[in-house]
Scaffold this motif. Structure first.
Motif, PDB file in Angstrom:
ATOM      1  N   ILE A   2      -8.412  -2.180  10.972  1.00 56.48           N
ATOM      2  CA  ILE A   2      -8.516  -3.560  10.488  1.00 56.48           C
ATOM      3  C   ILE A   2      -7.284  -3.888   9.644  1.00 56.48           C
ATOM      4  O   ILE A   2      -7.014  -3.211   8.649  1.00 56.48           O
ATOM      5  CB  ILE A   2      -9.783  -3.750   9.638  1.00 56.48           C
ATOM      6  N   SER A   3      -6.534  -4.891  10.030  1.00 56.60           N
ATOM      7  CA  SER A   3      -5.385  -5.330   9.225  1.00 56.60           C
ATOM      8  C   SER A   3      -5.881  -6.269   8.132  1.00 56.60           C
ATOM      9  O   SER A   3      -6.666  -7.181   8.390  1.00 56.60           O
ATOM     10  CB  SER A   3      -4.342  -6.018  10.098  1.00 56.60           C
ATOM     11  N   VAL A   4      -5.413  -6.017   6.901  1.00 62.10           N
ATOM     12  CA  VAL A   4      -5.944  -6.711   5.734  1.00 62.10           C
ATOM     13  C   VAL A   4      -4.812  -7.328   4.909  1.00 62.10           C
ATOM     14  O   VAL A   4      -3.739  -6.730   4.758  1.00 62.10           O
ATOM     15  CB  VAL A   4      -6.758  -5.728   4.848  1.00 62.10           C
ATOM     16  N   ALA A   5      -5.071  -8.520   4.355  1.00 65.76           N
ATOM     17  CA  ALA A   5      -4.200  -9.133   3.357  1.00 65.76           C
ATOM     18  C   ALA A   5      -4.996  -9.293   2.075  1.00 65.76           C
ATOM     19  O   ALA A   5      -6.167  -9.670   2.104  1.00 65.76           O
ATOM     20  CB  ALA A   5      -3.693 -10.497   3.831  1.00 65.76           C
ATOM     21  N   ILE A   6      -4.369  -8.999   0.953  1.00 63.37           N
ATOM     22  CA  ILE A   6      -5.001  -9.157  -0.359  1.00 63.37           C
ATOM     23  C   ILE A   6      -4.273 -10.270  -1.109  1.00 63.37           C
ATOM     24  O   ILE A   6      -3.064 -10.204  -1.297  1.00 63.37           O
ATOM     25  CB  ILE A   6      -4.947  -7.848  -1.169  1.00 63.37           C
ATOM     26  N   VAL A   7      -5.024 -11.292  -1.521  1.00 67.81           N
ATOM     27  CA  VAL A   7      -4.453 -12.401  -2.289  1.00 67.81           C
ATOM     28  C   VAL A   7      -5.046 -12.316  -3.695  1.00 67.81           C
ATOM     29  O   VAL A   7      -6.210 -12.647  -3.910  1.00 67.81           O
ATOM     30  CB  VAL A   7      -4.777 -13.766  -1.650  1.00 67.81           C
ATOM     31  N   GLU A   8      -4.266 -11.843  -4.625  1.00 67.36           N
ATOM     32  CA  GLU A   8      -4.756 -11.535  -5.984  1.00 67.36           C
ATOM     33  C   GLU A   8      -3.587 -11.603  -6.953  1.00 67.36           C
ATOM     34  O   GLU A   8      -2.547 -10.987  -6.733  1.00 67.36           O
ATOM     35  CB  GLU A   8      -5.387 -10.136  -5.991  1.00 67.36           C
ATOM     36  N   ASP A   9      -3.749 -12.369  -8.055  1.00 64.24           N
ATOM     37  CA  ASP A   9      -2.639 -12.531  -8.990  1.00 64.24           C
ATOM     38  C   ASP A   9      -2.585 -11.458 -10.071  1.00 64.24           C
ATOM     39  O   ASP A   9      -1.622 -11.392 -10.824  1.00 64.24           O
ATOM     40  CB  ASP A   9      -2.672 -13.923  -9.639  1.00 64.24           C
ATOM     41  N   GLU A  10      -3.609 -10.611 -10.166  1.00 62.11           N
ATOM     42  CA  GLU A  10      -3.597  -9.516 -11.127  1.00 62.11           C
ATOM     43  C   GLU A  10      -3.170  -8.234 -10.412  1.00 62.11           C
ATOM     44  O   GLU A  10      -3.858  -7.759  -9.513  1.00 62.11           O
ATOM     45  CB  GLU A  10      -4.972  -9.332 -11.752  1.00 62.11           C
ATOM     46  N   HIS A  11      -2.056  -7.664 -10.823  1.00 59.96           N
ATOM     47  CA  HIS A  11      -1.502  -6.496 -10.132  1.00 59.96           C
ATOM     48  C   HIS A  11      -2.475  -5.316 -10.166  1.00 59.96           C
ATOM     49  O   HIS A  11      -2.657  -4.626  -9.159  1.00 59.96           O
ATOM     50  CB  HIS A  11      -0.170  -6.090 -10.777  1.00 59.96           C
ATOM     51  N   LEU A  12      -3.115  -5.094 -11.314  1.00 61.37           N
ATOM     52  CA  LEU A  12      -4.038  -3.969 -11.437  1.00 61.37           C
ATOM     53  C   LEU A  12      -5.252  -4.167 -10.540  1.00 61.37           C
ATOM     54  O   LEU A  12      -5.692  -3.230  -9.857  1.00 61.37           O
ATOM     55  CB  LEU A  12      -4.483  -3.798 -12.894  1.00 61.37           C
ATOM     56  N   ALA A  13      -5.785  -5.376 -10.512  1.00 60.71           N
ATOM     57  CA  ALA A  13      -6.947  -5.665  -9.669  1.00 60.71           C
ATOM     58  C   ALA A  13      -6.597  -5.496  -8.191  1.00 60.71           C
ATOM     59  O   ALA A  13      -7.391  -4.967  -7.406  1.00 60.71           O
ATOM     60  CB  ALA A  13      -7.456  -7.080  -9.943  1.00 60.71           C
ATOM     61  N   ALA A  14      -5.402  -5.942  -7.792  1.00 59.52           N
ATOM     62  CA  ALA A  14      -4.965  -5.800  -6.398  1.00 59.52           C
ATOM     63  C   ALA A  14      -4.814  -4.327  -6.035  1.00 59.52           C
ATOM     64  O   ALA A  14      -5.211  -3.899  -4.939  1.00 59.52           O
ATOM     65  CB  ALA A  14      -3.646  -6.538  -6.185  1.00 59.52           C
ATOM     66  N   ARG A  15      -4.235  -3.550  -6.958  1.00 60.90           N
ATOM     67  CA  ARG A  15      -4.065  -2.122  -6.691  1.00 60.90           C
ATOM     68  C   ARG A  15      -5.408  -1.408  -6.582  1.00 60.90           C
ATOM     69  O   ARG A  15      -5.622  -0.589  -5.679  1.00 60.90           O
ATOM     70  CB  ARG A  15      -3.212  -1.488  -7.788  1.00 60.90           C
ATOM     71  N   GLU A  16      -6.343  -1.731  -7.488  1.00 58.22           N
ATOM     72  CA  GLU A  16      -7.657  -1.087  -7.461  1.00 58.22           C
ATOM     73  C   GLU A  16      -8.419  -1.456  -6.200  1.00 58.22           C
ATOM     74  O   GLU A  16      -9.076  -0.597  -5.596  1.00 58.22           O
ATOM     75  CB  GLU A  16      -8.450  -1.486  -8.702  1.00 58.22           C
ATOM     76  N   MET A  55      -9.556 -12.463  -1.044  1.00 60.36           N
ATOM     77  CA  MET A  55      -8.902 -13.547  -1.761  1.00 60.36           C
ATOM     78  C   MET A  55      -9.608 -13.850  -3.085  1.00 60.36           C
ATOM     79  O   MET A  55     -10.811 -14.136  -3.105  1.00 60.36           O
ATOM     80  CB  MET A  55      -8.881 -14.805  -0.882  1.00 60.36           C
ATOM     81  N   ASP A  56      -8.852 -13.765  -4.182  1.00 56.06           N
ATOM     82  CA  ASP A  56      -9.371 -14.172  -5.485  1.00 56.06           C
ATOM     83  C   ASP A  56      -9.449 -15.693  -5.526  1.00 56.06           C
ATOM     84  O   ASP A  56      -8.577 -16.378  -5.001  1.00 56.06           O
ATOM     85  CB  ASP A  56      -8.451 -13.647  -6.593  1.00 56.06           C
TER      86      ASP A  56
END
Length: 256
Positions: A2-16, A55-56
């Motif tokens: 599954i190819s995924v995109a993460i849209v999140e403005d908090e770097h730590l939240a995106a990494r977690e 997406m956040d």
């Protein structure tokens, strides 16, 4: 895969979130891109596609729903946010699930399984039925209003208006009332957080869930953390510091 995109403005939240996805599906997830704001998302999705988007709702330059106003985006979306008042609006887009922060790994796995059932397995998806079902659930949602606590051999039931904040201490959980009394509460902060009205309560770190009225004042503890002065005051409340990974959401909570 599954190819995924993460849209999140908090770097730590995106990494977690990325780490949790790869932990749950080490050979089944391919994170193509991490985008930080609306403008980046509009530019990237205008030229690229993925199978699934996380997406956040709140992004640095606006509400993520504005992305759908600028693009005809048909990719399935799993929304993530600290607030549940956007749930119905989320499902009017291409959303298949709605995860409240901090994201529980079991809930994340269920969301991925829901994606599998809807889009990987050969079956049709009734989006209208899904929206109606969610609206029924949210419309009937009730938050906990009374709390059974103990102090010594006494058992009491306290109304929501009497609660100031909750604190975890090892395996024990305590409720602090507005009159300064500390009661033993049978439960965990993780389970309790899901039962509390997010407009009133906020989990600032692993140890505290505070109510908005309990906050007397706030100061910057560091560039990325905020220290709270709580009412009632106590020695334990000196640890009421908003953790770095929660600070951005906390500021949004204060300003809603």
């Amino acid at each position: 895969m599954i190819s995924v995109a993460i849209v999140e403005d908090e770097h730590l939240a995106a990494r977690e979130l990325g780490n949790s996805l790869l932990s749950l599906r080490p050979d089944g997830i391919d994170i193509k891109v991490k985008l930080e704001n609306v403008s980046q998302a509009v530019a990237w999705f205008s030229e690229n596609e993925v199978d699934l988007i996380f997406m956040d709702v709140h992004l640095g330059d606006g509400n993520s729903f504005s992305i759908f106003e600028q693009l005809e985006l048909k990719t399935p979306v799993i929304f993530t946010t600290a607030y549940d008042q956007y749930a119905i609006q989320a499902f009017k887009q291409c959303s298949i699930d709605y995860l409240l922060k901090p994201i529980d790994e079991d809930d994340l796995e269920q969301a991925l399984n829901k994606y599998d059932d809807m889009f990987v397995k050969p079956k049709s998806v009734d989006i209208e039925s899904l929206q109606n079902s969610l609206q029924s659930i949210i419309g009937g949602q009730k938050y906990q209003e009374r709390f059974m606590v103990s102090r010594g051999d006494r058992i009491l039931s306290l109304d929501l208006e009497q609660v100031s904040y909750f604190m975890a201490d090892g395996k024990a959980c305590y409720l602090f009332s507005k009159d300064g009394t500390r009661y033993l509460f049978d439960g965990t902060l993780a389970n309790l957080e899901k039962k509390l009205d997010p407009n009133i309560f906020f989990r600032i770190n692993r140890k505290f869930i505070v109510s908005y009225p309990s906050i007397i004042d706030m100061t910057y503890y560091s560039k990325t953390r905020i220290k709270l002065n709580l009412n009632p005051t106590c020695e334990e409340a000196m640890d009421a510091i908003v953790s770095q990974d929660r600070c951005s959401e906390f500021k949004k909570w204060l300003n809603q």
